[in-house]
Structure formats: C-alpha cells, structure tokens
Design a protein around this motif. Structure first.
Motif, PDB file in Angstrom:
ATOM      1  N   THR A 190       0.823  -1.143  -0.002  1.00  0.00           N
ATOM      2  CA  THR A 190       0.035  -0.066  -0.014  1.00  0.00           C
ATOM      3  C   THR A 190       0.976   1.255  -0.022  1.00  0.00           C
ATOM      4  N   CYS A 191       1.876   1.260   0.989  1.00  0.00           N
ATOM      5  CA  CYS A 191       2.936   2.445   0.991  1.00  0.00           C
ATOM      6  C   CYS A 191       3.556   2.805  -0.097  1.00  0.00           C
ATOM      7  N   ASP A 194       0.563   4.377  -2.873  1.00  0.00           N
ATOM      8  CA  ASP A 194      -0.200   5.315  -2.633  1.00  0.00           C
ATOM      9  C   ASP A 194      -0.003   6.713  -3.047  1.00  0.00           C
TER      10      ASP A 194
END
Length: 266
Positions: A190-191, A194
């Motif tokens: 996710t990081c 995003d």
C-alpha cells in the motif's frame, strides 16, 4: 507497465510482498543471488553484499521495495553471545548504499525501505546496523519511503523453539506486539503505490502482550509443559533490546492463529 524490483524477495516477508504484487497484476523483478523457479516474476541475479548485478537489476525499474536484510539471529533462530558485540553490515549498510547509488543512476522514481520499529533507542548491534542503513535512505536524493515493522512471528517461533529443551524458560515480562509478514506485506505494498513519501506509519501486530503471555500461548499450541521464569527488565533495557510496542497501524493475524496455521501437524 511499471516495473517493481524487490530485494529480499525470497525471504519470508519478501515472498509475501511478491505474492501481493503479482496478484495485483504488477510487473515484478526479484533480485536474488540464485534465481528461483517462479515463472510469474522476472529474476535478476545479483548480490547486495558484493555489489554484483545491481545495474542490470535496476534497468527500467520504476519502484524499488528494499526488503533484504541479514540478521544472524533470524538466520540461525537463536541468540549467541557474539550478537551482543557485532553484526554484519555488508547487506544492510554497504549493500543499501550501493543499491541507492545505482537506483539514482537508473532514475528510480520511488525507493521504499523496510526497517524495524524502535531502532532509535535499540542498542543491539543488528539494530545499529539497520539504523545506519535507514539513515542512508533518509539522506538519499531519491524519492523515498521508510516502513518500520515489529519483529515477525516466525522469528518469535524460532526463538521459543530454541528454548524447548530447557526445563525452565527465563522470559522477560516486557510488552511488545510482533506481527505476521502477511500483514506487513499488505502495508508495504500500500505504501509503495499510494503516492505518499517519507517516514510512513509503522506496523505491529494486533496484540501488545508481555513476552510471558506469548510464551504461554506458544507452549499451549505446541503442547509443551515448561516452567516460565518471568524476568523484569527496566524500560531502558527493554527498549535497548528492541522490546517496544508499535504506535502505528495494526495487523490482523494474532499469534494464536499464526501458531494454529503453522502447527507441525498442519
């Protein structure tokens, strides 16, 4: 399609990261000293410690997820006296420095570095090595992110298994919240995509318990009956050894559920 390079992609966390990237339809390249047999990723032969193969591995790469590390304690599944005096730095410091330099030359757009919660106060040599590598990333001209994670369940499992021959287990009473690599992989991926950068929210497990409770749950799951001798540590000593509770997002898989899934009979 943008290409992501994963270092440490054959390790516990790295495999979970690669699995998630592949499921998401990403194009993935894995840096490894010996290319694997997995056919749904690209393999790049290279060695961070020796600096071999890095330029070729970074060709056309948009994002690097740097999950490689070398922890003697994790490798052998136990602590030895030498671990309190020194820890190899060839992968985590010199290797990270080489990778950053090559990534900058290759025009990498995002460099995500996987690190450990609580490094600023930790005193063990491996923690100091990890902190030195992290500082190199922070000083880099690249667009970077750092994700700190708590120690993994599989390592806690190995450490407690190493005590199984003892009739009495000396166990610190300090609290911490180890986490499963699957939950860390979800957070890391996710990081990575995003759009945010810098020091990201750290991740720990769903339960912050003292080590005695984790040891008792382990004994119950493995049908062991050993006396546990609680050892009180000062907060300073506990933090120096890396025993902290994370202050960020929480994973979902509990220690008890992990033990059930990873039972020798499973």
């Amino acid at each position: 399609m943008a290409l992501t390079l994963v270092t440490g992609g054959t390790g516990h966390l790295g495999r979970d990261i690669v699995d998630r990237l592949v499921r998401a339809g990403s194009r993935v390249r894995v840096l490894a000293r010996t290319p694997g047999v997995r056919s749904n990723v690209e393999w790049a032969a290279g060695d961070l410690a020796a600096g071999a193969g890095l330029q070729d591995a970074l060709h056309d790469v948009d994002t690097v997820i740097h999950a490689a590390t070398f922890s003697p304690i994790a490798r052998r599944g136990g602590i030895r006296p030498i671990d309190f005096f020194r820890s190899p730095s060839a992968v985590d410091v010199e290797g990270t420095e080489r990778l950053l330099a090559c990534a900058e030359k290759a025009g990498v757009r995002h460099f995500l570095h996987v690190s450990i919660v609580g490094l600023d106060e930790a005193t063990l040599p491996y923690a100091r090595v990890k902190l030195a590598g992290e500082r190199l990333v922070r000083a880099s001209a690249l667009s970077w992110s750092i994700v700190r994670a708590m120690p993994f369940y599989y390592l806690l499992d190995r450490l407690l298994a190493g005590l199984s021959w003892l009739p009495v287990w000396p166990v610190p009473t300090t609290r911490f919240d180890p986490v499963d690599t699957s939950d860390v992989a979800d957070h890391v991926v996710t990081c990575a995509f995003d759009g945010q950068r810098g020091v990201r929210t750290e991740i720990g497990g769903p339960e912050a318990l003292d080590l005695v409770a984790f040891a008792r749950q382990y004994q119950d799951a493995r049908r062991l009956h050993r006396r546990i001798l609680p050892i009180d540590l000062s907060e300073t000593k506990a933090r120096g050894m890396g025993f902290v509770a994370s202050q960020g997002v929480r994973g979902h898989l509990t220690w008890t559920d992990w033990l059930r899934r990873n039972s020798p009979e499973a």
